[in-house]
Design a protein around this motif. Structure first.
Motif, PDB file in Angstrom:
ATOM      1  N   UNK A 158      36.166  38.237  45.033  1.00  0.00           N
ATOM      2  CA  UNK A 158      36.945  39.345  44.475  1.00  0.00           C
ATOM      3  C   UNK A 158      36.260  39.979  43.274  1.00  0.00           C
ATOM      4  N   UNK A 159      36.713  41.198  42.972  1.00  0.00           N
ATOM      5  CA  UNK A 159      36.372  41.889  41.740  1.00  0.00           C
ATOM      6  C   UNK A 159      37.668  42.463  41.189  1.00  0.00           C
ATOM      7  N   UNK A 160      37.613  43.049  40.017  1.00  0.00           N
ATOM      8  CA  UNK A 160      38.806  43.681  39.447  1.00  0.00           C
ATOM      9  C   UNK A 160      38.528  45.153  39.198  1.00  0.00           C
ATOM     10  N   UNK A 161      39.478  45.996  39.571  1.00  0.00           N
ATOM     11  CA  UNK A 161      39.416  47.435  39.341  1.00  0.00           C
ATOM     12  C   UNK A 161      40.734  47.855  38.701  1.00  0.00           C
ATOM     13  N   UNK A 162      40.647  48.443  37.523  1.00  0.00           N
ATOM     14  CA  UNK A 162      41.845  48.847  36.774  1.00  0.00           C
ATOM     15  C   UNK A 162      42.808  47.678  36.613  1.00  0.00           C
ATOM     16  N   UNK A 163      42.213  46.505  36.286  1.00  0.00           N
ATOM     17  CA  UNK A 163      42.975  45.270  36.028  1.00  0.00           C
ATOM     18  C   UNK A 163      43.656  44.716  37.274  1.00  0.00           C
ATOM     19  N   UNK A 164      43.322  45.250  38.437  1.00  0.00           N
ATOM     20  CA  UNK A 164      43.881  44.726  39.682  1.00  0.00           C
ATOM     21  C   UNK A 164      42.794  44.029  40.473  1.00  0.00           C
ATOM     22  N   UNK A 165      43.147  42.904  41.079  1.00  0.00           N
ATOM     23  CA  UNK A 165      42.187  42.126  41.861  1.00  0.00           C
ATOM     24  C   UNK A 165      41.979  42.744  43.237  1.00  0.00           C
ATOM     25  N   UNK A 166      40.717  42.929  43.593  1.00  0.00           N
ATOM     26  CA  UNK A 166      40.358  43.467  44.900  1.00  0.00           C
ATOM     27  C   UNK A 166      39.500  42.452  45.630  1.00  0.00           C
ATOM     28  N   UNK A 167      39.992  41.935  46.768  1.00  0.00           N
ATOM     29  CA  UNK A 167      39.225  40.975  47.557  1.00  0.00           C
ATOM     30  C   UNK A 167      38.284  41.721  48.503  1.00  0.00           C
ATOM     31  N   UNK A 168      37.073  41.193  48.642  1.00  0.00           N
ATOM     32  CA  UNK A 168      36.068  41.815  49.501  1.00  0.00           C
ATOM     33  C   UNK A 168      35.692  40.816  50.592  1.00  0.00           C
ATOM     34  N   UNK A 169      35.869  41.218  51.849  1.00  0.00           N
ATOM     35  CA  UNK A 169      35.648  40.320  52.972  1.00  0.00           C
ATOM     36  C   UNK A 169      34.382  40.634  53.761  1.00  0.00           C
ATOM     37  N   UNK A 170      33.831  41.829  53.565  1.00  0.00           N
ATOM     38  CA  UNK A 170      32.602  42.192  54.251  1.00  0.00           C
ATOM     39  C   UNK A 170      31.820  43.162  53.372  1.00  0.00           C
ATOM     40  N   UNK A 171      30.498  42.995  53.352  1.00  0.00           N
ATOM     41  CA  UNK A 171      29.672  43.861  52.510  1.00  0.00           C
ATOM     42  C   UNK A 171      28.288  43.985  53.122  1.00  0.00           C
ATOM     43  N   UNK A 172      27.574  45.024  52.731  1.00  0.00           N
ATOM     44  CA  UNK A 172      26.175  45.162  53.109  1.00  0.00           C
ATOM     45  C   UNK A 172      25.429  45.807  51.956  1.00  0.00           C
ATOM     46  N   UNK A 173      24.133  45.561  51.927  1.00  0.00           N
ATOM     47  CA  UNK A 173      23.294  46.091  50.862  1.00  0.00           C
ATOM     48  C   UNK A 173      22.736  47.458  51.269  1.00  0.00           C
ATOM     49  N   UNK A 174      22.734  48.392  50.324  1.00  0.00           N
ATOM     50  CA  UNK A 174      22.156  49.706  50.581  1.00  0.00           C
ATOM     51  C   UNK A 174      21.052  49.977  49.566  1.00  0.00           C
TER      52      UNK A 174
END
Length: 195
Positions: A158-174
């Protein structure tokens, strides 16, 4: 001194009897790594975090110290670039089901020599903490991708955006080309964003 209820005594006696009885052939355990590598509670996640190309399953005799017993059998599994915790867990579970059956047969028929683990080669895979799940956007992209894979689909990096937790389940590098500032969100839509 008050005498405990009979049911309490019965349970204590039964538990004591269980500990006194030793299985004829020993107790077998199965572990999701090529022991002695990744001893501990989270071997699959740590293999992904460390960007391993392979992992595996091991069957071994249980000893008082966790994951240290003599190895009965092992099976190596390839980790693909698309694997995450969920897919790799499924692969290892299916491989382990076959391995445990063959390992029991080997023990019963004494058809396999047990192998002592080389403790000098041991590495640890401790339980995952909440801090392990938090993404540091200053890390290199391969480290962040490995973190996302290691914790997908559960419990989720997870990361936080505007004090809210955002879970990330898939990502790729650009390719960044210095167009994007680290840790800043761009091009947000319903299912995609750049960070």
């Amino acid at each position: 001194i008050r005498r405990p209820p009979r049911s309490t005594l019965d349970r204590s006696s039964a538990a004591s009897d269980v500990y006194k009885r030793q299985p004829k052939y020993g107790s077998i355990n199965i572990h999701s790594s090529m022991l002695p590598k990744y001893r501990g509670a989270a071997p699959i996640q740590h293999a992904l975090l460390n960007q391993e190309d392979t992992t595996g399953v091991s069957t071994f005799l249980i000893e008082p110290k966790v994951d240290t017993g003599k190895i009965i059998d092992q099976l190596k599994i390839v980790i693909t670039k698309d694997d995450n915790y969920g897919s790799l867990s499924k692969k290892l579970s299916e491989a382990g089901a076959d391995l445990i059956e063959s390992s029991i047969n080997k023990c019963l028929h004494h058809s396999s020599e047990l192998t002592e683990q080389n403790n000098s080669m041991a590495t640890l895979a401790p339980k995952i903490s909440k801090e392990d799940l938090k993404i540091n956007w200053n890390d290199k992209s391969d480290i962040i991708l490995a973190q996302v894979k290691a914790f997908s689909p559960t419990p989720g990096a997870f990361t936080t955006i505007n004090s809210k937790r955002l879970k990330i389940f898939k990502a790729e590098s650009i390719n960044n080309d210095n167009k994007y500032q680290i840790g800043t969100v761009y091009n947000v839509d319903k299912n995609f964003f750049i960070m």
